[in-house]
Design an enzyme around this catalytic site. Structure first.
Site: not given
Length: 172
Positions: A52, A60, A94
């Protein structure tokens, strides 16, 4: 008293000391405008990580501008070597990192082209001197990317609306 002071300094410096050294990895996937998958390591000892990009939040996939944001990150990083400097791990496991592709900071590029918002999680963008905020303001003034809309919805609001809508659907 002196021991407490030294302990406090050590605690304050711990995040900088624990920051991993930059890694050069191959970008093998792009999920959206702020998340990519990279293959790091040597032949026979590869590690695949989900990254990320620090200090930004992109639309999104199903959100307006989501696909174009993803395409912009893909054009910059997909199938390229990326310099990844880990900063943190998010709640989804992440790696949160600064990412540079072709010598260019991916977060700065996404914000300057209008494909991502500054997301000042843990004050990362502020600690960098506020340059991302200036890039975002310039993109907004020029109507670039998602700023072509008069009132684009930030992804954190879009996600919250989806959660609330889904939650209310469960009761009706």
């Amino acid at each position: 008293m002196r021991l407490r002071f030294l302990f406090a300094i050590c605690l304050a410096l711990l995040p900088q000391l624990s920051q991993a050294a930059p890694r050069t990895c191959l970008v093998v996937g792009v999920s959206d405008g702020d998340t990519l998958t990279a293959r790091c390591g040597r032949i026979g000892a590869y590690e695949q990580i989900k990254v990320r990009i620090a200090a930004i939040d992109a639309p999104e996939r199903k959100q307006p501008h989501g696909q174009r944001s993803r395409q912009a990150l893909s054009r910059l990083c997909y199938a390229e070597k990326a310099l990844i400097t880990e900063r943190d791990t998010d709640r989804y496991g992440r790696t949160v990192a600064d990412v540079s592709c072709n010598g260019e900071d991916a977060g700065s590029r996404m914000v300057s082209e209008g494909w991502a918002w500054v997301y000042d999680y843990n004050g990362i963008a502020t600690r960098r001197g506020g340059g991302l905020f200036k890039l975002q303001d310039a993109a907004r003034r020029q109507g670039l990317g998602l700023w072509a809309d008069s009132k684009p919805t930030p992804p954190w609001d879009w996600r919250r609306e989806r959660r609330e809508h889904h939650w209310s659907d469960a009761f009706f």
